[in-house]
Design a protein around this motif. Structure first.
Motif, PDB file in Angstrom:
ATOM      1  N   LEU A 138      35.057  35.670  30.884  1.00 37.67           N
ATOM      2  CA  LEU A 138      34.356  36.777  31.550  1.00 37.67           C
ATOM      3  C   LEU A 138      34.935  36.935  32.950  1.00 37.67           C
ATOM      4  O   LEU A 138      34.943  35.992  33.742  1.00 37.67           O
ATOM      5  N   SER A 165      33.939  39.314  35.323  1.00 34.01           N
ATOM      6  CA  SER A 165      32.953  39.616  36.366  1.00 34.01           C
ATOM      7  C   SER A 165      31.619  40.053  35.768  1.00 34.01           C
ATOM      8  O   SER A 165      31.571  40.573  34.648  1.00 34.01           O
ATOM      9  N   VAL A 166      30.558  39.814  36.531  1.00 33.51           N
ATOM     10  CA  VAL A 166      29.213  40.314  36.214  1.00 33.51           C
ATOM     11  C   VAL A 166      28.647  40.881  37.508  1.00 33.51           C
ATOM     12  O   VAL A 166      28.427  40.145  38.470  1.00 33.51           O
ATOM     13  N   GLU A 173      27.007  45.472  35.124  1.00 33.09           N
ATOM     14  CA  GLU A 173      28.353  45.742  34.618  1.00 33.09           C
ATOM     15  C   GLU A 173      29.046  44.419  34.319  1.00 33.09           C
ATOM     16  O   GLU A 173      29.120  43.538  35.175  1.00 33.09           O
ATOM     17  N   ILE A 174      29.533  44.283  33.087  1.00 33.41           N
ATOM     18  CA  ILE A 174      30.143  43.034  32.623  1.00 33.41           C
ATOM     19  C   ILE A 174      31.536  43.333  32.099  1.00 33.41           C
ATOM     20  O   ILE A 174      31.716  44.189  31.228  1.00 33.41           O
ATOM     21  N   LYS A 175      32.514  42.621  32.627  1.00 31.19           N
ATOM     22  CA  LYS A 175      33.900  42.842  32.229  1.00 31.19           C
ATOM     23  C   LYS A 175      34.502  41.550  31.706  1.00 31.19           C
ATOM     24  O   LYS A 175      34.354  40.491  32.324  1.00 31.19           O
ATOM     25  N   ILE A 206      26.199  40.029  25.186  1.00 29.39           N
ATOM     26  CA  ILE A 206      25.685  40.702  26.382  1.00 29.39           C
ATOM     27  C   ILE A 206      24.179  40.882  26.302  1.00 29.39           C
ATOM     28  O   ILE A 206      23.448  40.638  27.271  1.00 29.39           O
ATOM     29  N   ALA A 226      22.885  35.359  37.078  1.00 29.66           N
ATOM     30  CA  ALA A 226      24.091  36.054  36.611  1.00 29.66           C
ATOM     31  C   ALA A 226      25.367  35.450  37.188  1.00 29.66           C
ATOM     32  O   ALA A 226      26.447  35.594  36.600  1.00 29.66           O
ATOM     33  N   LYS A 277      34.894  46.655  29.248  1.00 22.49           N
ATOM     34  CA  LYS A 277      33.837  46.721  30.259  1.00 22.49           C
ATOM     35  C   LYS A 277      32.581  47.316  29.638  1.00 22.49           C
ATOM     36  O   LYS A 277      32.629  48.387  29.025  1.00 22.49           O
ATOM     37  N   PRO A 292      30.462  34.430  34.982  1.00 26.95           N
ATOM     38  CA  PRO A 292      31.916  34.632  35.081  1.00 26.95           C
ATOM     39  C   PRO A 292      32.690  33.334  34.905  1.00 26.95           C
ATOM     40  O   PRO A 292      32.254  32.262  35.336  1.00 26.95           O
TER      41      PRO A 292
END
Length: 313
Positions: free
Chosen positions: A201, A203-204, A228-230, A239, A173, A126, A177
């Protein structure tokens, strides 16, 4: 006796060239105080292990990128049947960092199975990108650098952007995902151009942020935002280039739908020359996640190593 350890640690990346040591052919074990990996190995060497304490990072970050919770594994060996106590390793490294004014903090070390791999066994990473946009009602003649709070220096990306629209930013964005080829969002490198760039990805999330300053009144000049990018793993500069593309969307240089096209046509030629990669100051590695059972030490464990290019941001 030989043992493998997993370290959880934080760092401020401003002073480091990168988190990873420079790759030198036939010189794997060499001192490199300009990297997080290198300076930590220098600290571990003072424990006088019988083997070199190769500090294997779970995630590679560029110079200037920070980490709130990164991980790495390493092996230590001592005479007899005793092993190094994880608490003593943590204390030793923090003492070394503090004494030498190094911006790394070792949160804890645990013993893990001998085949544990901090990079390949991670199930998610994350990241957080912080940026602040100068408010529209402020005088244009005042230089943005004079308005940045000193507490936020090199900790957040500050911008003066006309017609910045956070709703357009959020709209763009939404396309990220999912499972995509992120070649367009990768820093071009001839050595790695043939590696696959498909990544998942999860989530964003774009949300209002906050200033970390205590300087009265200075934070009122900006609107703070966090992204926040996971995901499982990331390609080099992914990123920061995602942020750069979304900035172009937010100011109307490209429509939000263009993000979808950049993913559907993965190529370095799909990247617009007017788009700038987001600087490292605002990027934080927030967490590296593992299956809890994998963190429990087992004398014999199944080899879970799989082919994965790893994580590089």
């Amino acid at each position: 006796m030989k043992a493998r350890y997993l370290a959880f640690f934080s760092y401020i990346g401003t002073r480091f060239r990168s988190s990873e040591k420079l790759w030198l052919k036939n010189k794997k074990h060499y001192p490199d105080p300009e990297s997080v990996q290198g300076i930590t190995e220098i600290g571990l060497l003072k424990l006088k292990s019988l083997i070199y304490p190769n500090f294997v990072l779970s995630s590679r970050t560029d110079g200037g990128v920070h980490a709130l919770n990164s991980t790495a594994h390493f092996d230590l060996e001592r005479y007899g049947s005793n092993i190094y106590n994880p608490y003593d390793i943590t204390h030793h490294l923090n003492k070394f960092f503090y004494k030498n004014d190094i911006s790394i903090y070792m949160k804890r070390c645990i013993r893990v199975s001998d085949d544990f791999d901090a990079r390949r066994w991670a199930i998610s990473r994350k990241y957080l990108y912080r940026f602040a946009v100068l408010k529209k009602d402020l005088p244009e003649h005042e230089h943005i650098a004079t308005l940045i709070p000193i507490e936020e220096w090199k900790r957040c990306h500050f911008l003066r952007l006309k017609n910045f629209d956070i709703e357009k930013f959020k709209e763009g964005a939404k396309y990220f995902p999912g499972y995509h080829d992120f070649t367009t969002f990768k820093r071009f490198d001839k050595l790695t151009q043939h590696k696959h760039n498909r990544r998942l990805l999860y989530s964003v999330d774009v949300r209002p942020g906050a200033s970390r300053t205590v300087t009265e009144g200075r934070d009122n000049c900006f609107d703070y935002w966090e992204v926040e990018i996971k995901g499982r793993a990331f390609v080099h500069n992914q990123i920061r280039r995602m942020i750069g593309a979304l900035m172009s969307v937010a100011i109307g240089k490209i429509p939000p739908e263009e993000i979808k096209v950049m993913l559907q046509v993965p190529s370095k030629n799909s990247w617009y020359s007017f788009m700038a990669t987001g600087p490292p100051d605002g990027l934080y590695l927030c967490d590296v996640e593992y299956n809890p059972e994998d963190l429990v030490y087992k004398e014999e464990s199944v080899d879970k190593t799989e082919e994965l290019d790893g994580d590089s941001e």
